[in-house]
Design a protein around this motif. Structure first.
Motif, PDB file in Angstrom:
ATOM      1  N   LEU A 248       0.824  -1.209   0.000  1.00  0.00           N
ATOM      2  CA  LEU A 248       0.000   0.000   0.000  1.00  0.00           C
ATOM      3  C   LEU A 248       0.856   1.257   0.000  1.00  0.00           C
ATOM      4  O   LEU A 248       0.613   2.185  -0.774  1.00  0.00           O
ATOM      5  CB  LEU A 248      -0.921  -0.011   1.229  1.00  0.00           C
ATOM      6  N   PHE A 249       1.867   1.273   0.863  1.00  0.00           N
ATOM      7  CA  PHE A 249       2.683   2.467   1.023  1.00  0.00           C
ATOM      8  C   PHE A 249       3.502   2.756  -0.234  1.00  0.00           C
ATOM      9  O   PHE A 249       3.674   3.911  -0.636  1.00  0.00           O
ATOM     10  CB  PHE A 249       3.620   2.311   2.224  1.00  0.00           C
ATOM     11  N   PHE A 250       4.021   1.691  -0.854  1.00  0.00           N
ATOM     12  CA  PHE A 250       4.844   1.856  -2.057  1.00  0.00           C
ATOM     13  C   PHE A 250       4.059   1.542  -3.317  1.00  0.00           C
ATOM     14  O   PHE A 250       4.638   1.208  -4.359  1.00  0.00           O
ATOM     15  CB  PHE A 250       6.095   0.981  -1.939  1.00  0.00           C
ATOM     16  N   GLU A 251       2.732   1.638  -3.202  1.00  0.00           N
ATOM     17  CA  GLU A 251       1.817   1.468  -4.321  1.00  0.00           C
ATOM     18  C   GLU A 251       2.044   0.131  -5.025  1.00  0.00           C
ATOM     19  O   GLU A 251       2.022  -0.907  -4.387  1.00  0.00           O
ATOM     20  CB  GLU A 251       1.943   2.672  -5.254  1.00  0.00           C
ATOM     21  N   ASP A 252       2.290   0.150  -6.336  1.00  0.00           N
ATOM     22  CA  ASP A 252       2.333  -1.110  -7.078  1.00  0.00           C
ATOM     23  C   ASP A 252       3.736  -1.615  -7.326  1.00  0.00           C
ATOM     24  O   ASP A 252       3.940  -2.513  -8.142  1.00  0.00           O
ATOM     25  CB  ASP A 252       1.598  -0.956  -8.416  1.00  0.00           C
ATOM     26  N   ARG A 253       4.726  -1.083  -6.628  1.00  0.00           N
ATOM     27  CA  ARG A 253       6.113  -1.455  -6.919  1.00  0.00           C
ATOM     28  C   ARG A 253       6.430  -2.907  -6.559  1.00  0.00           C
ATOM     29  O   ARG A 253       7.344  -3.505  -7.125  1.00  0.00           O
ATOM     30  CB  ARG A 253       7.078  -0.519  -6.202  1.00  0.00           C
ATOM     31  N   LEU A 254       5.678  -3.480  -5.621  1.00  0.00           N
ATOM     32  CA  LEU A 254       5.901  -4.882  -5.258  1.00  0.00           C
ATOM     33  C   LEU A 254       5.082  -5.848  -6.100  1.00  0.00           C
ATOM     34  O   LEU A 254       5.243  -7.069  -5.963  1.00  0.00           O
ATOM     35  CB  LEU A 254       5.582  -5.104  -3.777  1.00  0.00           C
ATOM     36  N   ASN A 255       4.238  -5.323  -6.942  1.00  0.00           N
ATOM     37  CA  ASN A 255       3.361  -6.179  -7.736  1.00  0.00           C
ATOM     38  C   ASN A 255       3.961  -6.555  -9.076  1.00  0.00           C
ATOM     39  O   ASN A 255       3.308  -7.167  -9.908  1.00  0.00           O
ATOM     40  CB  ASN A 255       2.009  -5.486  -7.977  1.00  0.00           C
ATOM     41  N   THR A 256       5.236  -6.193  -9.272  1.00  0.00           N
ATOM     42  CA  THR A 256       5.899  -6.508 -10.538  1.00  0.00           C
ATOM     43  C   THR A 256       6.700  -7.793 -10.435  1.00  0.00           C
ATOM     44  O   THR A 256       7.451  -8.126 -11.330  1.00  0.00           O
ATOM     45  CB  THR A 256       6.860  -5.361 -10.945  1.00  0.00           C
ATOM     46  N   ARG A 257       6.535  -8.485  -9.312  1.00  0.00           N
ATOM     47  CA  ARG A 257       7.299  -9.716  -9.079  1.00  0.00           C
ATOM     48  C   ARG A 257       7.001 -10.759 -10.132  1.00  0.00           C
ATOM     49  O   ARG A 257       5.858 -10.944 -10.515  1.00  0.00           O
ATOM     50  CB  ARG A 257       6.962 -10.271  -7.693  1.00  0.00           C
TER      51      ARG A 257
END
Length: 271
Positions: free
Chosen positions: A262-271
């Motif tokens: 949530l805090f870093f938006e979608d940056r972790l969803n590129t895994r």
């Protein structure tokens, strides 16, 4: 780095140092403990250490590098560039000490990374500047700063600490916190779940303790390569699959990961 005869450990170390890494990391801790190496004469040199926390909440030692005498941001730039070249495309938070120039090296490598000074390092640096009998009062005052719910509340707590009695008694402590303001402030915006992960330095300190224990009785190493082989063997147990359970960052990592997302938006969803 001096090159000696190839050995199975040397080959294993080389493969480990060059292995591909995950593209995305929620947090990477970087630090530089010191060892003694003989190069003509015995000299203290930093061992550049990077420890990442992966998407499953487990720590991984990303690499060990022996530097020249004196820890420097230029060498850190080389280390961080190597991590990027091995596949690290983005890091949400890079937790580190307050070395001058290091934040610039981090953001040059990963432009979106948030640089966060080790809170515990600020506390320890402050206590070194305060008389022992005043430690409880200083710790209490500093706790009000780093546990403040907002940046404004932290500023007020720091202002309270700089009041005549404390500020005049320990001006160097005040200067330490003001100098670290830019790299400390991001911490205040993190939700509690992320704060818990960032505030704890047990991950990096447990590895530092392992390295110190390994080097304590050796006096010094005959070469950088010899030092790296011994240090690698000391941390090898920490990077094996069987160690993942004991290397878990937190019991509630999934909550922390949700807050990272949530805090870093979608940056972790590129895994």
């Amino acid at each position: 780095m001096a090159v000696g005869p190839r050995t199975p450990v040397a080959d294993e170390l080389a493969a480990w140092q060059n292995r591909p890494l995950d593209a995305i990391w929620p947090i990477i801790y970087i630090d530089a403990p010191w060892i003694k190496i003989r190069s003509g004469s015995v000299a203290s040199k930093p061992v550049y250490l990077a420890v990442g926390v992966d998407m499953d909440g487990c720590k991984d030692v990303l690499g060990l590098w022996v530097g020249d005498e004196g820890e420097g941001a230029t060498t850190w730039m080389t280390v961080l560039s190597e991590l990027r070249n091995r596949g690290v495309e983005d890091v949400c938070i890079v937790a580190c000490d307050g070395l001058k120039g290091l934040p610039d090296a981090v953001t040059a490598t990963w432009p979106k990374a948030t640089v966060q000074t080790f809170v515990i390092h600020l506390i320890r640096a402050s206590l070194r500047l305060a008389a022992k009998q005043h430690h409880p009062a200083v710790v209490s005052a500093l706790r009000a700063i780093y546990t403040a719910p907002t940046e404004q509340a932290a500023e007020q707590a720091l202002a309270d600490f700089t009041a005549p009695e404390s500020g005049q008694r320990y001006p160097a402590v005040v200067r330490t916190w003001r100098a670290a303001r830019n790299e400390f402030t991001p911490y205040l915006a993190f939700p509690p779940e992320i704060r818990k992960v960032v505030h704890s330095t047990k991950l990096i300190e447990s590895i530092n303790a392992r390295l110190r224990k390994t080097t304590r009785n050796r006096g010094h190493f005959p070469s950088e390569q010899a030092a790296l082989k011994v240090l690698y063997l000391a941390v090898r147990e920490l990077i094996t699959p069987k160690a993942r359970d004991v290397n878990h960052v937190a019991a509630h990592w999934k909550k922390a990961l949700n807050q990272f997302s949530l805090f870093f938006e979608d940056r972790l969803n590129t895994r």
